[in-house]
Structure formats: C-alpha cells, structure tokens
Motif scaffolding. Structure first.
Motif, PDB file in Angstrom:
ATOM      1  N   LYS A  69       0.831  -1.205   0.000  1.00  0.00           N
ATOM      2  CA  LYS A  69       0.000   0.000   0.000  1.00  0.00           C
ATOM      3  C   LYS A  69       0.866   1.255   0.000  1.00  0.00           C
ATOM      4  CE  LYS A  69      -4.003  -1.903   2.497  1.00  0.00           C
ATOM      5  NZ  LYS A  69      -4.845  -1.754   3.701  1.00  0.00           N
ATOM      6  N   LYS A  70       1.860   1.261   0.884  1.00  0.00           N
ATOM      7  CA  LYS A  70       2.736   2.426   1.007  1.00  0.00           C
ATOM      8  C   LYS A  70       3.514   2.673  -0.290  1.00  0.00           C
ATOM      9  CE  LYS A  70       6.151   4.390   4.229  1.00  0.00           C
ATOM     10  NZ  LYS A  70       7.287   4.619   3.322  1.00  0.00           N
ATOM     11  N   SER A  71       4.035   1.612  -0.892  1.00  0.00           N
ATOM     12  CA  SER A  71       4.785   1.758  -2.138  1.00  0.00           C
ATOM     13  C   SER A  71       3.904   2.286  -3.259  1.00  0.00           C
ATOM     14  CB  SER A  71       5.392   0.410  -2.552  1.00  0.00           C
ATOM     15  OG  SER A  71       6.357  -0.018  -1.627  1.00  0.00           O
ATOM     16  N   ALA A  72       2.677   1.761  -3.353  1.00  0.00           N
ATOM     17  CA  ALA A  72       1.749   2.192  -4.401  1.00  0.00           C
ATOM     18  C   ALA A  72       1.389   3.664  -4.231  1.00  0.00           C
ATOM     19  CB  ALA A  72       0.490   1.333  -4.365  1.00  0.00           C
ATOM     20  N   VAL A  73       1.085   4.055  -3.012  1.00  0.00           N
ATOM     21  CA  VAL A  73       0.715   5.449  -2.740  1.00  0.00           C
ATOM     22  C   VAL A  73       1.887   6.383  -3.036  1.00  0.00           C
ATOM     23  CG1 VAL A  73       0.152   7.087  -0.902  1.00  0.00           C
ATOM     24  CG2 VAL A  73      -1.079   4.915  -1.059  1.00  0.00           C
ATOM     25  N   GLU A  74       3.070   6.019  -2.585  1.00  0.00           N
ATOM     26  CA  GLU A  74       4.233   6.889  -2.790  1.00  0.00           C
ATOM     27  C   GLU A  74       4.595   6.989  -4.271  1.00  0.00           C
ATOM     28  OE1 GLU A  74       7.199   5.311  -0.152  1.00  0.00           O
ATOM     29  OE2 GLU A  74       6.430   6.454   1.567  1.00  0.00           O
ATOM     30  N   ASP A  75       4.429   5.911  -5.021  1.00  0.00           N
ATOM     31  CA  ASP A  75       4.663   5.964  -6.466  1.00  0.00           C
ATOM     32  C   ASP A  75       3.696   6.934  -7.135  1.00  0.00           C
ATOM     33  OD1 ASP A  75       6.801   4.309  -6.540  1.00  0.00           O
ATOM     34  OD2 ASP A  75       5.839   2.686  -7.661  1.00  0.00           O
ATOM     35  N   TYR A  76       2.428   6.871  -6.728  1.00  0.00           N
ATOM     36  CA  TYR A  76       1.436   7.773  -7.319  1.00  0.00           C
ATOM     37  C   TYR A  76       1.750   9.219  -6.969  1.00  0.00           C
ATOM     38  CZ  TYR A  76      -2.742  10.388  -8.314  1.00  0.00           C
ATOM     39  OH  TYR A  76      -3.591  11.356  -8.786  1.00  0.00           O
ATOM     40  N   LEU A  77       2.031   9.501  -5.706  1.00  0.00           N
ATOM     41  CA  LEU A  77       2.305  10.872  -5.266  1.00  0.00           C
ATOM     42  C   LEU A  77       3.588  11.422  -5.893  1.00  0.00           C
ATOM     43  CD1 LEU A  77       1.342  10.619  -1.475  1.00  0.00           C
ATOM     44  CD2 LEU A  77       0.010  11.646  -3.341  1.00  0.00           C
ATOM     45  N   ALA A  78       4.495  10.530  -6.249  1.00  0.00           N
ATOM     46  CA  ALA A  78       5.740  10.960  -6.906  1.00  0.00           C
ATOM     47  C   ALA A  78       5.543  11.186  -8.398  1.00  0.00           C
ATOM     48  CB  ALA A  78       6.832   9.914  -6.670  1.00  0.00           C
ATOM     49  N   GLY A  79       4.323  10.904  -8.887  1.00  0.00           N
ATOM     50  CA  GLY A  79       4.033  11.129 -10.299  1.00  0.00           C
ATOM     51  C   GLY A  79       4.551  10.039 -11.221  1.00  0.00           C
ATOM     52  N   VAL A  80       4.806   8.848 -10.648  1.00  0.00           N
ATOM     53  CA  VAL A  80       5.325   7.737 -11.464  1.00  0.00           C
ATOM     54  C   VAL A  80       4.320   7.310 -12.531  1.00  0.00           C
ATOM     55  CG1 VAL A  80       6.040   5.311 -11.398  1.00  0.00           C
ATOM     56  CG2 VAL A  80       6.824   6.892  -9.636  1.00  0.00           C
ATOM     57  N   ALA A  81       3.036   7.284 -12.174  1.00  0.00           N
ATOM     58  CA  ALA A  81       2.007   6.847 -13.132  1.00  0.00           C
ATOM     59  C   ALA A  81       0.628   7.269 -12.625  1.00  0.00           C
ATOM     60  CB  ALA A  81       2.067   5.326 -13.307  1.00  0.00           C
ATOM     61  N   SER A  82      -0.387   7.022 -13.451  1.00  0.00           N
ATOM     62  CA  SER A  82      -1.766   7.362 -13.105  1.00  0.00           C
ATOM     63  C   SER A  82      -2.332   6.366 -12.101  1.00  0.00           C
ATOM     64  CB  SER A  82      -2.640   7.349 -14.362  1.00  0.00           C
ATOM     65  OG  SER A  82      -2.728   6.020 -14.861  1.00  0.00           O
ATOM     66  N   HIS A  83      -3.528   6.669 -11.565  1.00  0.00           N
ATOM     67  CA  HIS A  83      -4.198   5.739 -10.650  1.00  0.00           C
ATOM     68  C   HIS A  83      -4.307   4.352 -11.278  1.00  0.00           C
ATOM     69  CE1 HIS A  83      -5.862   9.509  -8.778  1.00  0.00           C
ATOM     70  NE2 HIS A  83      -5.626   8.818  -7.693  1.00  0.00           N
TER      71      HIS A  83
END
Length: 226
Positions: A69-83
């Motif tokens: 969960k933490k990795s997915a959220v941080e990837d999204y907030l870092a702009g890695v990819a869309s939801h």
C-alpha cells in the motif's frame, strides 16, 4: 430510472475477453449487459491488474500488505504513473482502493495490511541468479510491465521486479548482475553471454511493442466499425 444489472464474475470475464479480442466495444458491451460504462472500464482495469481471477473473486479474497500500500501510494504521489497504471503494476483491484489509501496516507493515518484468505503479493525478496533475473525481466517486458503479476509468477518481491526491470531499461543487461562481495573479474560475462542475454530481452521488448501495435489496430477497427 432503471436499475443496473448485477453481473456474475464469469460473465464479466467473458465480456472483457470479448473486448480484448477486438470483437466488441466497451460501450456496446455496457449497453448489452445493462451496466454503467464506468463499470466496464473498472472490470477491464481489474482484469489487466489481476487477470480473470480478479473478476471472479471478491475484494475479501485479496490481501494487500502495508508495504505494498505504502509503495503504491508513494509511487502515485511521486508522479510515477496514473491511478489506473499504479493499480495495474501493483495488482490492486480498483482505483477506488488506491484513492482511499492515498487519503489515509495524506491524513497521516497508518496504512495497515488488509484482507483475509487471499494470496498476498510477495513483499520479501529472495536470492536469485543472473539467469533467473533475465527470465523475470523478460516475463515482465512481455506482460506490459505488470510487476505484480511477474512477482507472483516467480515468487519474488514486487520491489525486486521493479528494480531489475528499470535497471535493465536504464543501464542494459550488465545491471542485472549481482556483484556484491565478488571481484569484478570473477563476475564478468563473456561477450557471447552478454549478447545472448541482451538478445533475449530485446525479443521480449519487441514482442510487447508488437502486442501494443496489434491492440491499437483492433481498437481502430472497432471505432471505424461504429
């Protein structure tokens, strides 16, 4: 106002696979099944993230670790990819789940492991050989960079798959060697071995690109047919 139909898992799988084969459009399928178009898009995303089983099982049968969960959220907030792309990469069933985790994270609420009875995606890594890493990256490239599916297939962690794939893309096949605790001369590959490994991964990349081209062709044919 008419009520939308409640569709069973097998029917969802049949509909999405029909779409993926280029035999129908999501909009027409939604109309035929009497469901919202947004539901069809969600089914497609779930199928791409978790495969057919994602549409056959309930959310209670899928478990997510706190680390995932933490990795997915941080990837999204870092702009890695869309939801949707984050859900696909991590094997998350719906963008709604991801959005809920983001809200909790931004509210400084601790993300806890959830779900019972399911098979969680591995978060702990394991030792691998160079040959294994080649196979793992090849599989990941051929399956549209689906890191979660690759981790489950080879019983390694998501983080390992993500790291190896990105190292290969940025630095080439040499980056997949594990040089910890070894002298460089003992761990170097011969030029023939290096070229063989590189060729294997290039074939995987070409296969993925060809699949994307074929998919776009089918999508164009469907749109023209309308």
């Amino acid at each position: 106002m008419s009520h939308k139909a409640k569709i069973a898992g097998p029917e969802k799988v049949t509909a999405i696979e029909k779409y993926l084969r280029g035999e129908d459009s999501l909009k027409h399928l939604a109309s035929t099944l009497n469901v919202a178009f947004s539901s069809m898009k969600q089914w497609l995303q779930t199928y791409q993230s978790l495969g057919p089983n994602g549409l056959l099982s309930t959310s209670k049968n899928i478990s997510y670790s706190a680390e995932l969960k933490k990795s997915a959220v941080e990837d999204y907030l870092a702009g890695v990819a869309s939801h949707m792309e984050i859900c696909k990469r991590y094997g998350i069933k719906s963008t709604r789940q991801l959005r809920n985790w983001i809200l909790k994270y931004n509210g400084y609420e601790k993300l806890k492991s959830s779900g019972t009875g399911g098979t969680p995606i591995m978060t702990k890594g394991r030792p691998t050989s160079f040959e294994e890493r080649i196979k793992i990256v090849k599989f990941c490239l051929e399956h549209q960079h689906n890191h979660a599916q690759t981790a489950k297939e080879f019983q390694v962690s998501y983080q390992q798959v993500y790291s190896w794939t990105n190292k290969y893309i940025k630095f080439g096949v040499d980056a997949l060697q594990d040089k910890r605790g070894k002298r460089k001369s003992e761990n170097e590959m011969s030029e023939v071995e290096k070229l063989r490994a590189q060729n294997t991964l290039l074939q995987a990349e070409n296969k993925r690109k060809q699949m994307e081209i074929e998919f776009l062709k089918k999508l164009d044919e469907i749109q023209r047919g309308r």
